[in-house]
Design a protein around this motif. Structure first.
Motif, mmCIF file in Angstrom:
data_model
loop_
_atom_site.group_PDB
_atom_site.id
_atom_site.type_symbol
_atom_site.label_atom_id
_atom_site.label_comp_id
_atom_site.label_asym_id
_atom_site.label_seq_id
_atom_site.Cartn_x
_atom_site.Cartn_y
_atom_site.Cartn_z
ATOM 1 N N ASP A 1 0.829 -1.199 0.000
ATOM 2 C CA ASP A 1 0.000 0.000 0.000
ATOM 3 C C ASP A 1 0.864 1.249 0.000
ATOM 4 N N ILE A 2 0.376 2.268 -0.682
ATOM 5 C CA ILE A 2 0.940 3.608 -0.592
ATOM 6 C C ILE A 2 0.135 4.319 0.478
ATOM 7 N N ASN A 3 0.808 4.950 1.421
ATOM 8 C CA ASN A 3 0.156 5.636 2.534
ATOM 9 C C ASN A 3 0.312 7.142 2.393
ATOM 10 N N PRO A 4 -0.503 7.900 3.137
ATOM 11 C CA PRO A 4 -0.413 9.359 3.033
ATOM 12 C C PRO A 4 1.015 9.868 3.212
ATOM 13 N N GLU A 5 1.340 10.870 2.405
ATOM 14 C CA GLU A 5 2.637 11.547 2.357
ATOM 15 C C GLU A 5 3.705 10.744 1.623
ATOM 16 N N GLU A 6 3.358 9.572 1.099
ATOM 17 C CA GLU A 6 4.337 8.788 0.344
ATOM 18 C C GLU A 6 4.293 9.163 -1.126
ATOM 19 N N ILE A 7 5.447 9.041 -1.740
ATOM 20 C CA ILE A 7 5.609 9.298 -3.161
ATOM 21 C C ILE A 7 5.319 8.016 -3.931
ATOM 22 N N VAL B 1 17.180 23.095 -16.281
ATOM 23 C CA VAL B 1 17.654 24.472 -16.090
ATOM 24 C C VAL B 1 18.017 24.792 -14.643
ATOM 25 N N ASP B 2 17.732 23.866 -13.718
ATOM 26 C CA ASP B 2 18.010 24.113 -12.300
ATOM 27 C C ASP B 2 18.756 22.908 -11.728
ATOM 28 N N LEU B 3 20.080 23.014 -11.669
ATOM 29 C CA LEU B 3 20.921 21.913 -11.209
ATOM 30 C C LEU B 3 20.614 21.533 -9.760
ATOM 31 N N HIS B 4 20.385 22.512 -8.885
ATOM 32 C CA HIS B 4 20.065 22.227 -7.485
ATOM 33 C C HIS B 4 18.788 21.390 -7.386
ATOM 34 N N LEU B 5 17.786 21.760 -8.148
ATOM 35 C CA LEU B 5 16.527 21.019 -8.164
ATOM 36 C C LEU B 5 16.757 19.605 -8.691
ATOM 37 N N SER B 6 17.506 19.484 -9.760
ATOM 38 C CA SER B 6 17.778 18.191 -10.369
ATOM 39 C C SER B 6 18.487 17.251 -9.397
ATOM 40 N N VAL B 7 19.533 17.724 -8.776
ATOM 41 C CA VAL B 7 20.294 16.890 -7.836
ATOM 42 C C VAL B 7 19.432 16.533 -6.621
ATOM 43 N N GLY B 8 18.706 17.510 -6.101
ATOM 44 C CA GLY B 8 17.839 17.252 -4.947
ATOM 45 C C GLY B 8 16.762 16.229 -5.255
ATOM 46 N N LEU B 9 16.153 16.356 -6.421
ATOM 47 C CA LEU B 9 15.123 15.383 -6.809
ATOM 48 C C LEU B 9 15.706 13.987 -6.972
ATOM 49 N N MET B 10 16.859 13.891 -7.612
ATOM 50 C CA MET B 10 17.464 12.567 -7.809
ATOM 51 C C MET B 10 17.830 11.921 -6.475
ATOM 52 N N LYS B 11 18.326 12.707 -5.536
ATOM 53 C CA LYS B 11 18.626 12.159 -4.206
ATOM 54 C C LYS B 11 17.348 11.676 -3.522
ATOM 55 N N ALA B 12 16.296 12.480 -3.598
ATOM 56 C CA ALA B 12 15.027 12.126 -2.954
ATOM 57 C C ALA B 12 14.395 10.904 -3.628
ATOM 58 N N ILE B 13 14.482 10.836 -4.946
ATOM 59 C CA ILE B 13 13.937 9.690 -5.679
ATOM 60 C C ILE B 13 14.739 8.429 -5.349
ATOM 61 N N ALA B 14 16.067 8.553 -5.277
ATOM 62 C CA ALA B 14 16.907 7.402 -4.932
ATOM 63 C C ALA B 14 16.562 6.898 -3.528
ATOM 64 N N LYS B 15 16.344 7.810 -2.603
ATOM 65 C CA LYS B 15 15.974 7.425 -1.235
ATOM 66 C C LYS B 15 14.633 6.684 -1.242
ATOM 67 N N ALA B 16 13.661 7.208 -1.971
ATOM 68 C CA ALA B 16 12.349 6.557 -2.056
ATOM 69 C C ALA B 16 12.473 5.174 -2.683
ATOM 70 N N ALA B 17 13.284 5.054 -3.730
ATOM 71 C CA ALA B 17 13.478 3.761 -4.391
ATOM 72 C C ALA B 17 14.133 2.758 -3.439
ATOM 73 N N MET B 18 15.112 3.209 -2.668
ATOM 74 C CA MET B 18 15.774 2.316 -1.720
ATOM 75 C C MET B 18 14.826 1.888 -0.606
ATOM 76 N N GLU B 19 13.958 2.785 -0.151
ATOM 77 C CA GLU B 19 12.969 2.413 0.862
ATOM 78 C C GLU B 19 12.007 1.363 0.316
ATOM 79 N N ARG B 20 11.569 1.567 -0.931
ATOM 80 C CA ARG B 20 10.663 0.606 -1.564
ATOM 81 C C ARG B 20 11.366 -0.734 -1.744
#
Length: 163
Positions: free
Chosen positions: A79-85, A123-142
């Protein structure tokens, strides 16, 4: 566009400054799904990234085979729960969903347009790196949750006296 405060509620967005949050908010919308509504299906283009705001969503792996064209079987994964990506395939090539999500009850989600989000990352390197880190964390949790399920299933089979 959704309110910035809605995005600030999610820890996933904590690395973003106000400019980045506003940019993401402009390409996001809040949607409601009813029981039986399909949010997305496995093996289809991943056109959005999602966050659950209300309810819970079961997700399924879909198994098909080239040898039997009509064969299609769904396996409940969790299940996906509230606040989860979910829908992280929207930011990982080849941009194809790997699971099916179907509401079993009323739920609300934030939907972020994937192509617009990827364009922001260009166009926004900070956003790109931050998103990839957050996505990698979510993938590892899954992946961690999947490993726990696999070990539990193996342990259950090992303790089954019928085998």
């Amino acid at each position: 566009m959704i309110p910035l405060e809605l995005l600030r509620h999610f820890p996933f967005f904590s690395f973003m400054d106000d400019k980045e949050l506003k940019a993401v908010a402009t390409i996001a919308q809040e949607l409601q799904f009813n029981a039986g509504d399909v949010i997305f299906e496995a093996n289809t283009p991943a056109d959005a990234l999602y966050f659950l705001t209300k309810g819970h969503l079961p997700y399924y792996m879909v198994v098909t085979t080239e040898n039997i064209p009509d064969y299609k079987k769904e396996y409940f994964i969790g299940d996906i729960n509230p606040e989860e990506i979910f829908g992280i395939s929207a930011l990982i090539e080849p941009y194809q969903y790997t699971a099916t999500l179907r509401a079993d009850k009323l739920c609300r989600v934030i939907r972020i347009d994937a192509s617009a989000l990827r364009a922001l990352c260009e166009v926004d390197l900070h956003l790109s790196v931050g998103l990839m880190k957050a996505i990698a964390k979510a993938a590892m949790e899954r992946l961690g949750m999947t490993r726990i399920q696999l070990v539990a299933e193996m342990a259950e089979k090992a303790n089954d006296p019928v085998q």
